[in-house]
Design a protein around this motif. Structure first.
Motif, short mmCIF file in Angstrom:
data_model
loop_
_atom_site.label_atom_id
_atom_site.label_comp_id
_atom_site.label_asym_id
_atom_site.label_seq_id
_atom_site.Cartn_x
_atom_site.Cartn_y
_atom_site.Cartn_z
N LEU A 62 0.78 -1.26 0.05
CA LEU A 62 0.06 0.06 -0.04
C LEU A 62 0.71 1.26 0.08
CD1 LEU A 62 -2.79 -1.28 2.78
CD2 LEU A 62 -3.04 -0.99 0.22
N TRP A 63 1.87 1.35 0.97
CA TRP A 63 2.78 2.42 1.08
C TRP A 63 3.39 2.63 -0.47
CZ3 TRP A 63 7.72 4.14 0.92
CH2 TRP A 63 7.98 5.49 1.22
N GLY A 64 3.95 1.42 -1.03
CA GLY A 64 4.59 1.61 -2.24
C GLY A 64 3.68 2.34 -3.37
N ASN A 65 2.55 1.70 -3.38
CA ASN A 65 1.65 2.38 -4.41
C ASN A 65 1.49 3.90 -4.09
OD1 ASN A 65 1.09 -0.09 -5.57
ND2 ASN A 65 -0.78 -0.69 -4.18
N ASP A 66 1.41 4.23 -2.77
CA ASP A 66 1.26 5.78 -2.56
C ASP A 66 2.47 6.44 -3.09
OD1 ASP A 66 -1.33 5.25 -1.66
OD2 ASP A 66 -0.80 5.38 0.48
N VAL A 67 3.65 5.83 -2.49
CA VAL A 67 4.91 6.80 -2.66
C VAL A 67 4.97 6.93 -4.24
CG1 VAL A 67 6.76 4.87 -2.88
CG2 VAL A 67 6.99 7.14 -1.94
N ALA A 68 4.83 5.95 -5.04
CA ALA A 68 5.03 6.17 -6.43
C ALA A 68 4.08 7.16 -6.90
CB ALA A 68 4.60 4.86 -7.17
N GLU A 69 3.12 7.35 -6.28
CA GLU A 69 2.25 8.81 -6.77
C GLU A 69 2.74 10.07 -6.05
OE1 GLU A 69 -0.61 8.78 -9.06
OE2 GLU A 69 -0.10 6.88 -9.43
N TRP A 70 3.22 9.73 -4.94
CA TRP A 70 3.53 11.11 -4.14
C TRP A 70 4.87 11.60 -5.09
CZ3 TRP A 70 4.02 8.34 1.05
CH2 TRP A 70 2.54 8.07 1.54
N THR A 71 5.60 10.83 -5.61
CA THR A 71 6.61 11.47 -6.26
C THR A 71 6.52 12.37 -7.62
OG1 THR A 71 7.11 9.49 -7.82
CG2 THR A 71 8.41 9.52 -5.88
N ARG A 72 5.03 12.13 -8.17
CA ARG A 72 4.38 12.96 -9.19
C ARG A 72 3.71 14.12 -8.82
NH1 ARG A 72 2.72 7.48 -10.36
NH2 ARG A 72 4.35 6.48 -12.11
N GLU A 73 3.09 14.27 -7.46
CA GLU A 73 2.17 15.15 -7.21
C GLU A 73 2.72 16.23 -6.27
OE1 GLU A 73 -0.60 13.06 -4.55
OE2 GLU A 73 -1.45 12.07 -6.20
N ASP A 74 2.29 17.36 -6.57
CA ASP A 74 2.56 18.83 -5.56
C ASP A 74 1.90 18.26 -4.33
OD1 ASP A 74 3.51 19.88 -7.79
OD2 ASP A 74 1.59 21.11 -8.39
N GLY A 75 2.39 19.13 -3.25
CA GLY A 75 2.15 18.56 -2.02
C GLY A 75 2.82 17.78 -1.19
N HIS A 76 3.65 16.89 -1.90
CA HIS A 76 4.09 15.72 -1.44
C HIS A 76 5.68 16.09 -1.69
CE1 HIS A 76 0.94 13.21 -0.31
NE2 HIS A 76 0.33 13.78 -1.47
N LEU A 77 6.58 15.56 -0.73
CA LEU A 77 8.07 15.34 -1.17
C LEU A 77 8.54 14.08 -0.51
CD1 LEU A 77 10.71 16.77 -1.57
CD2 LEU A 77 10.95 17.49 0.80
N VAL A 78 9.22 13.30 -1.46
CA VAL A 78 9.98 12.27 -1.02
C VAL A 78 11.51 12.56 -1.52
CG1 VAL A 78 10.18 9.67 -1.54
CG2 VAL A 78 8.00 10.86 -1.79
N LEU A 79 12.47 12.16 -0.56
CA LEU A 79 13.73 12.50 -0.85
C LEU A 79 14.46 11.10 -0.60
CD1 LEU A 79 14.45 15.70 1.13
CD2 LEU A 79 14.26 15.45 -1.20
N LEU A 80 15.61 10.73 -1.31
CA LEU A 80 16.40 9.48 -1.18
C LEU A 80 17.86 10.15 -0.90
CD1 LEU A 80 15.16 6.92 -3.61
CD2 LEU A 80 14.92 7.12 -1.21
N ALA A 81 18.73 9.47 -0.12
CA ALA A 81 20.01 9.72 0.19
C ALA A 81 20.69 8.52 -0.49
CB ALA A 81 20.46 9.94 1.54
N ASP A 82 21.56 8.61 -1.62
CA ASP A 82 22.12 7.77 -2.25
C ASP A 82 23.68 7.60 -2.03
OD1 ASP A 82 19.87 6.87 -3.80
OD2 ASP A 82 20.26 8.47 -5.45
N ALA A 83 24.15 6.46 -1.73
CA ALA A 83 25.48 6.14 -1.40
C ALA A 83 25.92 4.90 -1.88
CB ALA A 83 25.85 6.73 0.02
N ASP A 84 27.25 4.57 -2.07
CA ASP A 84 27.63 3.13 -2.42
C ASP A 84 26.57 2.49 -3.21
OD1 ASP A 84 29.72 3.89 -0.64
OD2 ASP A 84 28.80 2.67 1.19
N GLY A 85 26.15 3.11 -4.14
CA GLY A 85 25.37 2.40 -5.25
C GLY A 85 24.07 1.93 -4.96
N GLY A 86 23.41 2.62 -3.95
CA GLY A 86 22.12 2.59 -3.43
C GLY A 86 21.65 3.61 -2.58
N ALA A 87 20.16 3.26 -2.27
CA ALA A 87 19.82 4.42 -1.35
C ALA A 87 19.89 3.94 0.04
CB ALA A 87 18.18 4.31 -1.58
N VAL A 88 20.48 4.82 0.85
CA VAL A 88 20.62 4.78 2.37
C VAL A 88 19.86 5.62 3.28
CG1 VAL A 88 23.08 3.89 1.85
CG2 VAL A 88 22.53 6.40 2.29
#
Length: 158
Positions: A44-70
């Motif tokens: 369920l969260w995965g379905n939501d986060v995929a939408e949040w990355t496209r929508e205004d009003g949401h922010l999803v940040l990743l920290a990338d290092a060593d070839g992946g998200a940390v």
């Protein structure tokens, strides 16, 4: 370990974001037996986060290092219920850094980016919830300049 780079997540980052989100919530489950995810929570969260990355009003940040998200931060804009004076706020839903990367400033960097985003959007304040037994989380948020505003208490009934 290399340096990490903070960036906005894209719909293609769904699996990496879900893995970090699930790690955060598994840590919470280990801290407090009352904290339990539904069996399909990650889906369920995965379905939501995929939408949040496209929508205004949401922010999803990743920290990338060593070839992946940390690291992961997710936030949304919101308004209080109508009995309170109108105000726009930013709510940090999730903030997580993998244990080997903690203490290196990644959480603070992601939070600073969320604060910049919230200011650009016109938010009056930023807020977050922290599990009471999460001492590391409590210490992080305190060091980031937050102060308790409200406390949710619970009483077992079974």
């Amino acid at each position: 370990m290399s340096e990490a780079r903070i960036r906005r997540a894209t719909p293609g980052d769904r699996d990496a974001a879900v893995a970090l989100w699930l790690a955060l919530h598994r840590e919470h489950e280990a801290l407090d037996a009352r904290y339990r995810l539904a069996p399909d929570a990650a889906l369920l969260w995965g379905n939501d986060v995929a939408e949040w990355t496209r929508e205004d009003g949401h922010l999803v940040l990743l920290a990338d290092a060593d070839g992946g998200a940390v690291g992961l931060l997710s936030a949304h804009l919101g308004h209080p219920i109508p009995v309170y004076a109108p105000a726009l706020f930013a709510h940090v839903d999730d903030l997580y850094v993998r244990p080997p990367w903690r203490g290196r400033g990644l959480g603070q960097q992601m939070l600073e980016e969320a604060e910049r985003w919230a200011r650009r959007e016109g938010a009056d304040h930023l807020q977050a919830g922290v599990l009471a037994l999460n001492e590391g989380g409590q210490a992080f948020w305190s060091s980031a300049g937050t102060a308790p505003y409200s406390v949710l208490v619970t009483k077992p009934l079974r």
